[in-house]
Enzyme design. Structure first.
Site, PDB file in Angstrom:
ATOM      1  CE1 TYR A 136      22.519  46.515  41.378  1.00 56.23           C
ATOM      2  CE2 TYR A 136      23.258  45.303  39.871  1.00 56.23           C
ATOM      3  CZ  TYR A 136      22.751  46.167  40.086  1.00 56.23           C
ATOM      4  OH  TYR A 136      22.230  46.728  38.760  1.00 56.23           O
ATOM      5  CD  GLN A 197      20.267  53.699  39.880  1.00 55.36           C
ATOM      6  OE1 GLN A 197      20.993  53.798  39.239  1.00 55.36           O
ATOM      7  NE2 GLN A 197      19.161  53.181  38.493  1.00 55.36           N
ATOM      8  CG  ASN A 220      26.602  48.377  35.426  1.00 49.28           C
ATOM      9  OD1 ASN A 220      26.369  49.132  36.393  1.00 49.28           O
ATOM     10  ND2 ASN A 220      26.191  48.740  34.796  1.00 49.28           N
ATOM     11  CB  SER A 243      35.581  34.988  34.830  1.00 52.38           C
ATOM     12  OG  SER A 243      35.412  33.508  35.835  1.00 52.38           O
ATOM     13  CD  GLN A 265      36.446  31.519  33.543  1.00 52.24           C
ATOM     14  OE1 GLN A 265      35.721  32.110  33.859  1.00 52.24           O
ATOM     15  NE2 GLN A 265      36.380  29.827  34.326  1.00 52.24           N
ATOM     16  CG  HIS A 268      32.305  33.777  31.911  1.00 52.43           C
ATOM     17  ND1 HIS A 268      30.923  33.971  32.643  1.00 52.43           N
ATOM     18  CD2 HIS A 268      32.383  32.496  32.229  1.00 52.43           C
ATOM     19  CE1 HIS A 268      30.661  33.223  33.202  1.00 52.43           C
ATOM     20  NE2 HIS A 268      31.371  32.146  33.240  1.00 52.43           N
ATOM     21  CD  GLU A 333      37.086  33.221  39.102  1.00 54.93           C
ATOM     22  OE1 GLU A 333      37.488  34.114  37.973  1.00 54.93           O
ATOM     23  OE2 GLU A 333      35.490  33.659  39.306  1.00 54.93           O
ATOM     24  CG  HIS A 334      37.091  29.046  38.401  1.00 56.15           C
ATOM     25  ND1 HIS A 334      37.254  30.257  37.465  1.00 56.15           N
ATOM     26  CD2 HIS A 334      36.165  28.599  38.659  1.00 56.15           C
ATOM     27  CE1 HIS A 334      35.433  30.563  37.705  1.00 56.15           C
ATOM     28  NE2 HIS A 334      35.178  30.065  38.832  1.00 56.15           N
ATOM     29  CG  ASP A 367      30.904  27.972  36.787  1.00 54.84           C
ATOM     30  OD1 ASP A 367      31.479  28.183  37.626  1.00 54.84           O
ATOM     31  OD2 ASP A 367      31.837  27.623  35.589  1.00 54.84           O
ATOM     32  CD  GLU A 421      51.009  50.864  74.304  1.00 56.56           C
ATOM     33  OE1 GLU A 421      49.641  51.487  74.442  1.00 56.56           O
ATOM     34  OE2 GLU A 421      50.886  50.143  74.437  1.00 56.56           O
ATOM     35  CG  HIS A 426      44.201  52.994  78.724  1.00 58.33           C
ATOM     36  ND1 HIS A 426      43.741  54.636  77.752  1.00 58.33           N
ATOM     37  CD2 HIS A 426      43.754  52.316  77.100  1.00 58.33           C
ATOM     38  CE1 HIS A 426      42.804  53.981  76.297  1.00 58.33           C
ATOM     39  NE2 HIS A 426      43.050  53.092  76.338  1.00 58.33           N
TER      40      HIS A 426
END
Lengths: 436, 436
Positions: A136, A197, A220, A243, A265, A268, A333-334, A367, A421, A426
């Site tokens: 995506y 969709q 989004n 981020s 950062q 963003h 994250e960073h 990045d 068991e 089995h």
């Protein structure tokens, strides 16, 4: 005169520091019942009516006057055309970045393995790529060619035969650099669809869109919600939070550099988080001054200011040991280690998506083009998850091949445990293989 | 006289075979709004009131007369005691199984790696274990010691310092073999709590229960729903569907063996799925006769019959090539290749959780003691996911350490790409590192 910048200051020596830090980091993604309901309706429609539903939603949400799915397919030639429409400098930069990303990710590729025991029993693991991956790519303002490279290349390195990309083109807007990146990353098919969709079409397939095994890439709230709903039918990557960067500095890096690293950062989005930790109180003041000086010069000043003032912080610590403790607590994250001899701290760092070592390694280099992936675990999830990689597009099957002698010995053990068991079928299945 | 067994027969040569197969495999886990609401209430209560809430829910749901969390903690000595309460044969079987599982999983351990480029730039990946893992073990009838081994050992092999196990003891019922397995698998702490309240306690922590980074292990609908809700705060393993086996047989294995292999899946629960594929029509008849003959002899006959009649099938195919096609279409959790020279088919098999090769390798051997994990992707998710493994308890951090020369060259590329995305603070951060 520059407007003052109100950035939060914390001191790790304060009694209530842990509480303040928790509050600073707190982030819960908002789940919206309205969005949820609309997404479920869209998924249902696409499952039931396939292409027709996708075309209708695209007409409505992307304001596109299309008659059928045929109008929403970009052939390979269109991607190649994009390569001629971007500048030579851009094409060169994309190709160099792609080559570096490919080279790094090739080292992540895992191979099948097996070993044979004394009695001839063979055990191992067979590693195979997914059959088909879906990527995506957001349209409009947040359309990032670098994301195309970072998501598609690991899939191709893993050996995925078919990578299908979806990218909406609201009001017909096409980002040529995104299409050029798709050409360079060897994306196999492109559909100009988006939203829930597109996720539904990738998960369940339509007459035109082939069903994929895993869907990756940012989007989004509608896209993220749709990914959550189709999880299980297909694999998905992490649902990313905002981020964030944590810079640890010993006070010896140019404060303008550090301020700009924080801005990279903060620009963003308003929810992005940029935090600096240092044992040097005077240096924190210098960076605060650099922030105030440089912020007005940013193209995305408004976004960056909201981020810095709302979620940013300058944290004073006692020493580097405490700085690393804070880093492990945040699991950023960073993580930028803008210090002398950063290697010395590496053994103590337990949790981070990516570690940028030394004064020269700006996050921005990672990045775009250093090689490692820029899809990283956010919001502290580096405690248990990893950067996107080739391993996300490979999966494993256990291999068990018992010799007659091996099955006889293992059958005795399995029989005891299965009866413990109360799973006696089995046990009997195993006992058939025991030699008399 | 034995009751006839109505097992579905399919022929891959029929025009509507694909449709019948899809119908046979269709499985959607039921999501129950009532369960969802109750689970959310329980999670909220545990987050807000910690131990007190856990104690209350345990009193109510497990009918346990406990005063405080202190009554719900099992010390290490209690686990050691369990080792003396099981039979010597059981202890030996557990220890042998644990040793084999450990030995196999040690081969999955991944190491950090790095490489240095010509200009001195270092790139790599640092691999670290999770700090703390939580293991859910069901109480009551579905209490499986083998699951303790299969979930705890990979975590310990990964190097997780602390493995916390929760196991409910409804009405005070304690399964000594489960506790013995926990001792053998080196589980660090055990709480006798269960349900959504145990999942919430592990995810968020209470005064007594430490918060973990990932929760693994099977559970009922409340446990599965709670795991879905805490995902993101912590990692989770897959939410498993009903267990399934696909046996591919060339017609040369004892039909009683194959029938019992199918039963070893069918006895798990009514929704379990056992399917046999063979190119030998006469052999399918023989297995049908064995099923009718053996079913009444099973301790769990009622469950197995419901499973076999409701979700089982005998499928006739043209040849082994078509049999493998069916296997790839199903992407089964367990694939038994009960054929001569099974190796010849391995390259064509793309999707399966575990592959049991040859006539001697009953699935039950893999369930208990062969070495590979018995936690496997169900319901076709082997198309994109893998057996539980050491890799589920390790995570990776990217390492980027640019030399001054490397940062200068990469800075030029990052600048072009960042400006192409209108992220100019990214560009300027990179440009600071370009040498003049």
């Amino acid at each position: 005169m520059t407007a003052p910048v109100a950035i939060r200051r914390l001191n790790a020596a304060d009694a209530d520091f842990a509480q303040h830090l928790d509050h600073l980091l707190s982030w819960e993604s908002v789940s919206d019942d309205g969005v949820n309901g609309r997404v479920l309706d869209i998924i249902k429609a696409v499952r039931e009516r396939g292409d027709a539903a996708v075309v209708e939603f695209t007409q409505r949400f992307d304001a596109l006057d299309v008659a059928s799915m045929a109008d929403l397919i970009l052939p390979r030639e269109r991607l190649e055309l994009a390569l001629t429409r971007i500048t030579a400098e851009q094409r060169q930069a994309l190709e160099t970045a792609a080559a570096r990303v490919r080279s790094y990710h090739e080292k992540q590729k895992q191979d099948s393995w097996a070993y044979t025991e004394a009695d001839g029993t063979v055990l191992g693991q067979k590693v195979t790529p997914l059959d088909r991956a879906g990527l995506y790519v957001p349209g409009g303002k947040a359309s990032y060619p670098s994301s195309v490279l970072m998501n598609a290349i690991p899939a191709k390195v893993a050996g995925v035969p078919e990578v299908v990309m979806v990218v909406p083109t609201p009001r017909g807007e096409i980002n040529e650099i995104v299409l050029a990146a798709a050409a360079i990353a060897s994306v196999d098919r492109v559909f100009t669809i988006g939203g829930a969709q597109a996720v539904a079409a990738l998960a369940y397939g339509t007459e035109s869109v082939p069903p994929v095994d895993k869907i990756v890439g940012p989007g989004n709230i509608y896209v993220a919600t749709a990914k959550r709903h189709v999880f299980g039918k297909v694999g998905i990557d992490m649902i990313a939070g905002p981020s964030e960067i944590l810079v640890v500095c010993d006070g010896q890096t140019d404060p303008d550099w550090i301020a700009m690293d924080l801005f990279s950062q903060a620009e963003h989005d308003e929810d992005a988080q940029a935090i600096l930790v240092s044992p040097d109180a005077a240096f924190l003041d210098k960076v605060a001054a650099s922030i105030a000086k440089l912020l007005p010069s940013l193209e995305r000043e408004t976004i960056a200011r909201t981020s810095i003032e709302g979620r940013g912080a300058l944290i004073l610590v006692e020493d580097m040991t405490q700085a690393i403790e804070v880093a492990n607590r945040i699991a950023p994250e960073h993580l930028e280690l803008s210090v002398e001899n950063p290697e010395q701290y590496l053994p103590q760092i337990r949790h981070a998506g990516a570690i940028f070592m030394g004064r020269y390694t700006a996050e921005a280099l990672g990045d775009y083009c250093a090689g490692p992936n820029h899809v990283l675990p956010t919001s502290g999830t580096a405690r248990f998850s990893s950067p996107l990689g080739v391993y996300d597009f490979q999966k494993r099957s256990s291999i068990i091949h018992c010799s007659a002698a091996g099955a006889s010995e293992l059958g005795k053990i399995a029989s005891v445990l299965a009866r413990g068991e109360s799973l006696t079928a089995h046990a009997r299945s195993a006992e058939y293989r025991i030699k008399n």
